[in-house]
Write an enzyme that holds these catalytic residues in place. Structure first.
Site, PDB file in Angstrom:
ATOM      1  N   HIS A  95       0.848  -1.195   0.000  1.00  0.00           N
ATOM      2  CA  HIS A  95       0.000   0.000   0.000  1.00  0.00           C
ATOM      3  C   HIS A  95       0.886   1.248   0.000  1.00  0.00           C
ATOM      4  CE1 HIS A  95      -2.853   3.049   1.210  1.00  0.00           C
ATOM      5  NE2 HIS A  95      -3.799   2.223   0.812  1.00  0.00           N
ATOM      6  N   GLU A 166      -3.964   2.347  -7.526  1.00  0.00           N
ATOM      7  CA  GLU A 166      -4.280   3.428  -6.586  1.00  0.00           C
ATOM      8  C   GLU A 166      -3.378   4.616  -6.865  1.00  0.00           C
ATOM      9  OE1 GLU A 166      -6.339   2.098  -2.736  1.00  0.00           O
ATOM     10  OE2 GLU A 166      -4.195   1.835  -2.431  1.00  0.00           O
TER      11      GLU A 166
HETATM   12  P1  PGA Z   1      -9.526   6.018   0.394  1.00  0.00           P
HETATM   13  O1  PGA Z   1      -8.358   4.946   0.627  1.00  0.00           O
HETATM   14  O2  PGA Z   1     -10.721   5.261  -0.113  1.00  0.00           O
HETATM   15  O3  PGA Z   1      -9.746   6.625   1.749  1.00  0.00           O
HETATM   16  O4  PGA Z   1      -9.013   6.987  -0.601  1.00  0.00           O
HETATM   17  C1  PGA Z   1      -8.074   3.981  -0.300  1.00  0.00           C
HETATM   18  C2  PGA Z   1      -6.815   3.295   0.133  1.00  0.00           C
HETATM   19  O5  PGA Z   1      -5.821   3.965   0.376  1.00  0.00           O
HETATM   20  O6  PGA Z   1      -6.765   2.085   0.325  1.00  0.00           O
END
Ligand code: PGA
Length: 253
Positions: A95, A166
């Site tokens: 992550h 992401e």
């Molecule tokens: P968020 O987080 O939905 O708060 O943007 C997503 C993540 O970082 O896993």
């Protein structure tokens, strides 16, 4: 099968609140079918006997937010085997909030392989920062992360692998700066292209999700507009009503 992952991050702060949230989500999702929903609480709440008051007919699957790649004299680390023994099925790896703390692609690769070897399912997060995007380095960053993070993976393990796109700049935005579905779509296309270069046609076995400020309003655009296999949800997964709305939107299509 579509997949929705709740990443609770370092929340909630009390066991009482964890139980309340878990049971509210479980209650809201009693009737889900034809898709997978994974809840990733902090390590200390992963034990089902702690988390779940009614362990029968559990529709929700459990995921961890990280793990180490070894067991033994490694103070503070959690091994894949420990997670497996608790009934955990998925593990988020790489992550951006962990990468920001210094986690390297080399370490991430070791974790992905250890998770697979333990018979667990890695959810690998990749994505570019705002600076990298500005410098038009998105494809280059995705390419490097995928090549390094998936080094030495055999094609038999690919159907156990999930990748989340992401964009770091779109995570936890509160000012409406979430990515557009077109950004997600482009990211997914880039990722598929790179994966095909690495694994050939076997790359099709890998699920690709989107993550970054997903909520009940925008989830359909990300999943169906951008052609994703699902979403990873941070902030909105801490609100049982909002999270239920997200899952139901994905289920109903
Ligand atoms: P968020 O987080 O939905 O708060 O943007 C997503 C993540 O970082 O896993």
């Amino acid at each position: 099968m579509k997949l929705v992952v709740a990443n609770w991050k370092s929340n909630p702060q009390t066991l009482k609140e964890v139980k309340r949230l878990f049971n509210a989500v479980k209650g809201g999702l009693k009737s889900i079918k034809g898709m997978e929903v994974v809840i990733c609480p902090p390590f200390v709440y992963l034990n089902l006997s702690v988390l779940d008051t009614d362990r029968h007919n559990l529709i929700l699957k459990l995921g961890a937010q990280d793990c180490f790649f070894q067991s033994g004299p490694f103070t503070g680390q959690i091994s894949p085997q420990m997670l497996k023994d608790l009934g955990v099925e998925y593990v988020i790896i790489g992550h951006s909030e962990r990468r920001a703390l210094g986690e390297t692609d080399k370490l991430i690769n070791k974790k992905v392989r250890a998770v697979l070897e333990a018979g667990l399912l890695p959810i690998l997060c990749i994505g570019e920062t705002a600076e990298q995007r500005k410098a038009k380095k998105t494809q280059e960053v995705l390419n490097i992360q995928l090549k390094k993070d998936l080094n030495h993976l055999i094609s038999q393990s690919l159907n156990h692998l999930t990748i989340v796109y992401e964009p770091v700049w779109a995570i936890s935005t509160t000012n409406g700066r979430a990515a557009l579905p077109e950004d997600a779509k482009q990211g997914a296309l880039d990722i598929k292209k790179i994966l095909t270069k690495i694994f050939g046609s076997d790359a099709k076995k890998i699920r690709i999700l989107y993550g970054g400020s997903v909520d009940g309003e925008n989830v359909r655009d990300f999943v169906f507009g951008a052609g994703m296999d699902g979403v990873l949800v941070g902030q909105a997964s801490l609100d049982a009503k909002e999270f239920t709305k997200i899952v139901k939107s994905v289920m109903l299509g």
